[in-house]
Design a protein around this motif. Structure first.
Motif, short mmCIF file in Angstrom:
data_model
loop_
_atom_site.label_atom_id
_atom_site.label_comp_id
_atom_site.label_asym_id
_atom_site.label_seq_id
_atom_site.Cartn_x
_atom_site.Cartn_y
_atom_site.Cartn_z
N UNK A 132 0.85 -1.20 0.00
CA UNK A 132 0.00 0.00 0.00
C UNK A 132 0.88 1.24 0.00
N UNK A 133 1.90 1.25 0.86
CA UNK A 133 2.82 2.39 0.91
C UNK A 133 3.58 2.53 -0.40
N UNK B 37 2.60 1.57 -3.42
CA UNK B 37 1.68 2.08 -4.44
C UNK B 37 1.49 3.59 -4.27
N UNK B 38 1.37 4.04 -3.02
CA UNK B 38 1.20 5.47 -2.77
C UNK B 38 2.44 6.25 -3.23
N UNK B 39 3.63 5.74 -2.92
CA UNK B 39 4.86 6.41 -3.37
C UNK B 39 4.95 6.46 -4.89
N UNK B 40 4.45 5.44 -5.55
CA UNK B 40 4.52 5.38 -7.01
C UNK B 40 3.36 6.14 -7.67
N UNK B 41 2.42 6.63 -6.86
CA UNK B 41 1.32 7.43 -7.39
C UNK B 41 0.29 6.64 -8.16
N UNK B 42 0.03 5.40 -7.72
CA UNK B 42 -0.99 4.59 -8.39
C UNK B 42 -2.00 4.09 -7.37
N UNK B 43 -3.12 3.63 -7.85
CA UNK B 43 -4.23 3.26 -6.99
C UNK B 43 -4.09 1.84 -6.42
N UNK C 146 -0.01 -10.44 -6.16
CA UNK C 146 -1.11 -10.01 -5.30
C UNK C 146 -0.75 -10.10 -3.81
N UNK C 147 0.32 -9.44 -3.39
CA UNK C 147 0.71 -9.57 -1.98
C UNK C 147 -0.35 -9.02 -1.01
N UNK C 148 -1.13 -8.04 -1.45
CA UNK C 148 -2.18 -7.52 -0.56
C UNK C 148 -3.24 -8.59 -0.31
N UNK C 149 -3.57 -9.37 -1.33
CA UNK C 149 -4.55 -10.45 -1.13
C UNK C 149 -3.96 -11.58 -0.29
N UNK C 150 -2.67 -11.87 -0.48
CA UNK C 150 -2.01 -12.86 0.37
C UNK C 150 -2.11 -12.41 1.82
N UNK C 151 -1.87 -11.12 2.07
CA UNK C 151 -1.95 -10.58 3.43
C UNK C 151 -3.37 -10.68 3.97
#
Length: 153
Positions: free
Chosen positions: A52-53, A55-61, A84-89
């Motif tokens: 999440x951090x 993606x925010x640094x890269x300026x994407x959703x 999909x690491x967010x889904x793994x989490x």
């Protein structure tokens, strides 16, 4: 005029799964199940927050639903190990309750989440990423697994 109904955001599905887990029977936690659940919770939270951090640094959703326009393809960090690491989490977070309460039944909402995400959500996201990033996404997809596993070279 037909209206396309958006599916719920994945995080809402995690919350719904957690609520369902609490309604299912479990056993009293043991010292071992408490420690294991706490460790899994911490690892899963870190695994969710790091991309999440990034993606925010890269300026994407991070919003995976229809209409969310990805500005950049993120392929580094945890995304170099899983597409999909967010889904793994999120699966890890949904696995905390069954582990803590030693409840095989509480695994059912986790399984439902994995099935929905794997069969419905991820394929839609992959189509959008292929449309947005073409060959770059194809190369990424060919070397990094959808969930977790060995990286392909």
């Amino acid at each position: 005029m037909s209206r396309h109904r958006q599916p719920p955001p994945p995080l809402a599905l995690v919350v719904a799964g957690a609520v369902a887990q609490r309604a299912l029977p479990g056993r009293r936690a043991t010292p071992v199940s408490r420690v294991a659940a706490a460790g899994l919770a911490a690892l899963s939270a870190a695994t969710l927050l790091a991309p999440v951090a990034q993606f925010a640094r890269r300026g994407t959703t991070v919003d995976p639903r229809d209409g969310a326009e990805p500005a950049r393809l993120v392929t580094t960090g945890l995304n170099a190990w899983s597409r999909n690491p967010m889904y793994v989490a999120m699966v890890g977070l949904l696995s905390v309750h069954p582990l803590h309460h030693r409840s095989p039944l509480a695994v059912l909402p986790t399984m439902a989440f994995v099935t929905w995400i794997d069969r419905r959500q991820i394929p839609a996201e992959e189509r959008a990423l292929l449309h947005a990033f073409g060959a770059e996404y194809e190369r990424y997809r060919s070397r990094v697994p959808r969930w977790i596993g060995p990286r392909r070279r």
